[in-house]
Scaffold this motif. Structure first.
Motif, PDB file in Angstrom:
ATOM      1  N   GLY A  10       0.805  -1.225   0.000  1.00 27.92           N
ATOM      2  CA  GLY A  10       0.000   0.000   0.000  1.00 27.92           C
ATOM      3  C   GLY A  10       0.828   1.258   0.000  1.00 27.92           C
ATOM      4  O   GLY A  10       0.404   2.292  -0.529  1.00 27.92           O
ATOM      5  N   GLU A  14       0.543   4.485  -4.528  1.00 32.59           N
ATOM      6  CA  GLU A  14       0.419   5.807  -5.162  1.00 32.59           C
ATOM      7  C   GLU A  14       1.641   6.133  -6.020  1.00 32.59           C
ATOM      8  O   GLU A  14       1.672   7.162  -6.689  1.00 32.59           O
ATOM      9  CB  GLU A  14       0.211   6.876  -4.078  1.00 32.59           C
ATOM     10  N   TRP A  27      -1.823 -11.164  -9.256  1.00 34.67           N
ATOM     11  CA  TRP A  27      -0.743 -10.191  -9.384  1.00 34.67           C
ATOM     12  C   TRP A  27      -0.401 -10.073 -10.864  1.00 34.67           C
ATOM     13  O   TRP A  27       0.066 -11.061 -11.461  1.00 34.67           O
ATOM     14  CB  TRP A  27       0.495 -10.681  -8.666  1.00 34.67           C
ATOM     15  N   GLN A  85       7.896  -5.409   3.445  1.00 34.32           N
ATOM     16  CA  GLN A  85       7.527  -6.638   2.740  1.00 34.32           C
ATOM     17  C   GLN A  85       7.695  -6.430   1.238  1.00 34.32           C
ATOM     18  O   GLN A  85       7.605  -7.364   0.454  1.00 34.32           O
ATOM     19  CB  GLN A  85       6.066  -7.005   3.037  1.00 34.32           C
ATOM     20  N   PHE A 145       6.527 -18.001  -1.071  1.00 34.25           N
ATOM     21  CA  PHE A 145       5.696 -18.646  -0.053  1.00 34.25           C
ATOM     22  C   PHE A 145       6.310 -20.001   0.299  1.00 34.25           C
ATOM     23  O   PHE A 145       6.752 -20.731  -0.583  1.00 34.25           O
ATOM     24  CB  PHE A 145       4.257 -18.794  -0.568  1.00 34.25           C
TER      25      PHE A 145
HETATM   26  C1  BV8 Z   1       7.101 -18.634   6.095  1.00 33.45           C
HETATM   27  C2  BV8 Z   1       7.642 -11.775  -2.216  1.00 33.45           C
HETATM   28  C3  BV8 Z   1       7.857 -20.566   7.202  1.00 33.45           C
HETATM   29  C4  BV8 Z   1       7.016 -12.249  -3.473  1.00 33.45           C
HETATM   30  C5  BV8 Z   1       5.949 -12.328  -0.605  1.00 33.45           C
HETATM   31  C6  BV8 Z   1       0.676 -18.939   9.533  1.00 33.45           C
HETATM   32  C7  BV8 Z   1      -0.669 -18.941   9.236  1.00 33.45           C
HETATM   33  C8  BV8 Z   1      -1.112 -19.057   7.909  1.00 33.45           C
HETATM   34  C9  BV8 Z   1      -0.186 -19.164   6.853  1.00 33.45           C
HETATM   35  C10 BV8 Z   1       1.151 -19.162   7.157  1.00 33.45           C
HETATM   36  C11 BV8 Z   1       1.589 -19.047   8.473  1.00 33.45           C
HETATM   37  N1  BV8 Z   1       2.948 -19.073   8.463  1.00 33.45           N
HETATM   38  C12 BV8 Z   1       3.390 -19.224   7.192  1.00 33.45           C
HETATM   39  C13 BV8 Z   1       2.308 -19.278   6.363  1.00 33.45           C
HETATM   40  C14 BV8 Z   1       2.360 -19.447   4.907  1.00 33.45           C
HETATM   41  C15 BV8 Z   1       2.543 -18.113   4.215  1.00 33.45           C
HETATM   42  C16 BV8 Z   1       1.353 -17.225   4.416  1.00 33.45           C
HETATM   43  O1  BV8 Z   1       1.368 -16.339   5.264  1.00 33.45           O
HETATM   44  N2  BV8 Z   1       0.365 -17.432   3.573  1.00 33.45           N
HETATM   45  C17 BV8 Z   1      -0.800 -16.571   3.610  1.00 33.45           C
HETATM   46  C18 BV8 Z   1      -1.253 -16.325   2.167  1.00 33.45           C
HETATM   47  C19 BV8 Z   1      -1.885 -17.243   4.431  1.00 33.45           C
HETATM   48  N3  BV8 Z   1       3.749 -17.459   4.649  1.00 33.45           N
HETATM   49  C20 BV8 Z   1       4.922 -17.831   4.105  1.00 33.45           C
HETATM   50  O2  BV8 Z   1       5.030 -18.732   3.299  1.00 33.45           O
HETATM   51  C21 BV8 Z   1       6.162 -17.060   4.550  1.00 33.45           C
HETATM   52  N4  BV8 Z   1       7.144 -18.026   4.917  1.00 33.45           N
HETATM   53  O3  BV8 Z   1       6.325 -18.356   6.966  1.00 33.45           O
HETATM   54  O4  BV8 Z   1       8.041 -19.629   6.177  1.00 33.45           O
HETATM   55  C22 BV8 Z   1       9.116 -21.292   7.320  1.00 33.45           C
HETATM   56  C23 BV8 Z   1       9.549 -21.633   8.586  1.00 33.45           C
HETATM   57  C24 BV8 Z   1      10.729 -22.321   8.707  1.00 33.45           C
HETATM   58  C25 BV8 Z   1      11.472 -22.642   7.573  1.00 33.45           C
HETATM   59  C26 BV8 Z   1      11.039 -22.286   6.307  1.00 33.45           C
HETATM   60  C27 BV8 Z   1       9.846 -21.610   6.183  1.00 33.45           C
HETATM   61  C28 BV8 Z   1       6.802 -16.264   3.433  1.00 33.45           C
HETATM   62  C29 BV8 Z   1       5.848 -15.283   2.882  1.00 33.45           C
HETATM   63  C30 BV8 Z   1       6.579 -14.396   1.870  1.00 33.45           C
HETATM   64  C31 BV8 Z   1       5.917 -14.489   0.521  1.00 33.45           C
HETATM   65  N5  BV8 Z   1       6.497 -13.494  -0.383  1.00 33.45           N
HETATM   66  N6  BV8 Z   1       6.554 -11.387  -1.341  1.00 33.45           N
HETATM   67  C32 BV8 Z   1       6.635 -11.090  -4.342  1.00 33.45           C
HETATM   68  O5  BV8 Z   1       6.525  -9.952  -3.869  1.00 33.45           O
HETATM   69  O6  BV8 Z   1       6.448 -11.361  -5.531  1.00 33.45           O
HETATM   70  S1  BV8 Z   1       4.467 -11.958   0.057  1.00 33.45           S
HETATM   71  C33 BV8 Z   1       3.856 -10.598  -0.721  1.00 33.45           C
HETATM   72  O7  BV8 Z   1       2.463 -10.561  -0.478  1.00 33.45           O
HETATM   73  C34 BV8 Z   1       4.352  -9.283  -0.170  1.00 33.45           C
HETATM   74  O8  BV8 Z   1       5.699  -9.318   0.155  1.00 33.45           O
HETATM   75  C35 BV8 Z   1       3.465  -9.043   1.000  1.00 33.45           C
HETATM   76  O9  BV8 Z   1       3.965  -9.679   2.145  1.00 33.45           O
HETATM   77  C36 BV8 Z   1       2.202  -9.742   0.565  1.00 33.45           C
HETATM   78  C37 BV8 Z   1       1.240  -8.696   0.066  1.00 33.45           C
HETATM   79  O10 BV8 Z   1       0.758  -8.124   1.225  1.00 33.45           O
HETATM   80  P1  BV8 Z   1       0.663  -6.552   1.379  1.00 33.45           P
HETATM   81  O11 BV8 Z   1       2.012  -5.951   1.234  1.00 33.45           O
HETATM   82  O12 BV8 Z   1      -0.088  -6.330   2.614  1.00 33.45           O
HETATM   83  O13 BV8 Z   1      -0.144  -6.090   0.110  1.00 33.45           O
HETATM   84  P2  BV8 Z   1      -1.704  -6.255  -0.130  1.00 33.45           P
HETATM   85  O14 BV8 Z   1      -1.943  -5.945  -1.562  1.00 33.45           O
HETATM   86  O15 BV8 Z   1      -2.157  -7.574   0.427  1.00 33.45           O
HETATM   87  O16 BV8 Z   1      -2.356  -5.115   0.773  1.00 33.45           O
HETATM   88  C38 BV8 Z   1      -2.124  -3.778   0.456  1.00 33.45           C
HETATM   89  C39 BV8 Z   1      -2.741  -2.951   1.573  1.00 33.45           C
HETATM   90  O17 BV8 Z   1      -2.475  -1.574   1.304  1.00 33.45           O
HETATM   91  C40 BV8 Z   1      -4.259  -3.095   1.652  1.00 33.45           C
HETATM   92  O18 BV8 Z   1      -4.630  -3.229   3.000  1.00 33.45           O
HETATM   93  C41 BV8 Z   1      -4.774  -1.771   1.071  1.00 33.45           C
HETATM   94  O19 BV8 Z   1      -5.963  -1.361   1.713  1.00 33.45           O
HETATM   95  C42 BV8 Z   1      -3.657  -0.836   1.416  1.00 33.45           C
HETATM   96  N7  BV8 Z   1      -3.524   0.299   0.497  1.00 33.45           N
HETATM   97  C43 BV8 Z   1      -3.775   0.318  -0.835  1.00 33.45           C
HETATM   98  N8  BV8 Z   1      -3.524   1.564  -1.316  1.00 33.45           N
HETATM   99  C44 BV8 Z   1      -3.084   2.308  -0.273  1.00 33.45           C
HETATM  100  C45 BV8 Z   1      -3.081   1.508   0.876  1.00 33.45           C
HETATM  101  N9  BV8 Z   1      -2.716   1.972   2.084  1.00 33.45           N
HETATM  102  C46 BV8 Z   1      -2.324   3.266   2.156  1.00 33.45           C
HETATM  103  N10 BV8 Z   1      -2.297   4.094   1.088  1.00 33.45           N
HETATM  104  C47 BV8 Z   1      -2.664   3.656  -0.129  1.00 33.45           C
HETATM  105  N11 BV8 Z   1      -2.638   4.494  -1.179  1.00 33.45           N
END
Ligand code: BV8
Length: 222
Positions: A10, A14, A27, A85, A145
């Motif tokens: 987010g 902009e 994406w 992130q 992921f």
């Molecule tokens: C790991 C690189 C373990 C790629 C990315 C526990 C529970 C459930 C699931 C899991 C858990 N633990 C791990 C998991 C699995 C997974 C996960 O979380 N899955 C989710 C989908 C459920 N996590 C992982 O796999 C992570 N690894 O935990 O490893 C481990 C342990 C030991 C040994 C080995 C492994 C790794 C996750 C990393 C993935 N890679 N990025 C790429 O970028 O191409 S994630 C990627 O998506 C981003 O980096 C970011 O993190 C995510 C996107 O999220 P946001 O940045 O929040 O963006 P989004 O579009 O979602 O939201 C934007 C926000 O901005 C909105 O709220 C919007 O309202 C707001 N906004 C919009 N415009 C504006 C604004 N705000 C202000 N002003 C504006 N103008």
């Protein structure tokens, strides 16, 4: 004051860079599991390289906005740990010196064979070879992921030692970042959220400042 800040897509919205959420989990027309996992890269390295080549080009064309610049200003007045992130370099180009890219950086290339990192060419291809060991094992230096995010020890320590934690422009869907506010709160850290709208973990924050980051972040910093 010791401040820890986490930013998400987010803050770069902009500046014209697509957020994950706004495109309904697609994406740039790709499903996340088709482009942001090790399995996806092993299955179709050319597709995954194309996805990151396009994001590398868009990130290079984008300009930092007032929110990026305001965080650089915040670091001049406080002991700031900036965690992002995001894989773009808009924080650095907005003036921040020490940015923790917990999910990697699209401007960086990684050799999966020897671990060497270097400045990624604008366009990476599966046949590229590592400049260090010459293996044909280059990949975007991105945390996919299922992979462990980078710099987690330093991040946990910053969250535990801060007086204030602010999450900016993140939907709170991806872990472990989505759990940072709960972790900090266990150490008595005040947690605030600056976002366009309520996020998945808004209940973890004692204060919410809603609105576009280019307005809310400079106002909050000043
Ligand atoms: C790991 C690189 C373990 C790629 C990315 C526990 C529970 C459930 C699931 C899991 C858990 N633990 C791990 C998991 C699995 C997974 C996960 O979380 N899955 C989710 C989908 C459920 N996590 C992982 O796999 C992570 N690894 O935990 O490893 C481990 C342990 C030991 C040994 C080995 C492994 C790794 C996750 C990393 C993935 N890679 N990025 C790429 O970028 O191409 S994630 C990627 O998506 C981003 O980096 C970011 O993190 C995510 C996107 O999220 P946001 O940045 O929040 O963006 P989004 O579009 O979602 O939201 C934007 C926000 O901005 C909105 O709220 C919007 O309202 C707001 N906004 C919009 N415009 C504006 C604004 N705000 C202000 N002003 C504006 N103008």
């Amino acid at each position: 004051m010791r401040i820890a800040v986490l930013t998400g897509a987010g803050i770069s919205a902009e500046s014209g860079l697509a957020t994950f959420r706004a495109s309904d989990g697609l994406w740039e027309n790709h499903r996340i599991e088709d482009v942001a996992t090790v399995e996806a890269f092993e299955r179709d390295p050319a597709l995954v390289h194309d996805f990151y080549n396009m994001r590398r080009i868009k990130a290079a064309e984008a300009q930092p906005n007032a929110a990026h610049r305001a965080l650089a200003e915040l670091a001049r007045a406080h002991d700031l740990t900036l965690i992002t992130q995001n894989v773009d370099d808009l924080h650095e180009r907005g003036g921040s010196a020490d940015v923790i890219h917990m999910h990697g950086a699209v401007a960086s290339a990684l050799c999966a064979a020897c671990g060497h990192r270097w400045q990624a060419p604008m366009v990476m291809r599966p046949e590229d070879r590592c400049p260090e060991c010459n293996a044909q094992a280059t990949r975007p230096d991105i945390v996919w992921f299922g992979e462990m995010p980078y710099h987690m020890e330093r991040i946990w320590q910053a969250l535990e030692e801060a007086e204030l934690f602010a999450a900016i422009g993140t939907s709170g869907n991806v872990y472990p970042a989505a759990g940072f506010a709960q972790h900090a709160a266990r150490f008595g850290v005040e947690c605030i959220e600056l976002n366009l709208e309520e996020s998945a973990n808004s209940r973890d924050f004692s204060q919410r400042i809603l609105g576009p980051a280019s307005r809310t972040v400079p106002e909050w910093v000043n």
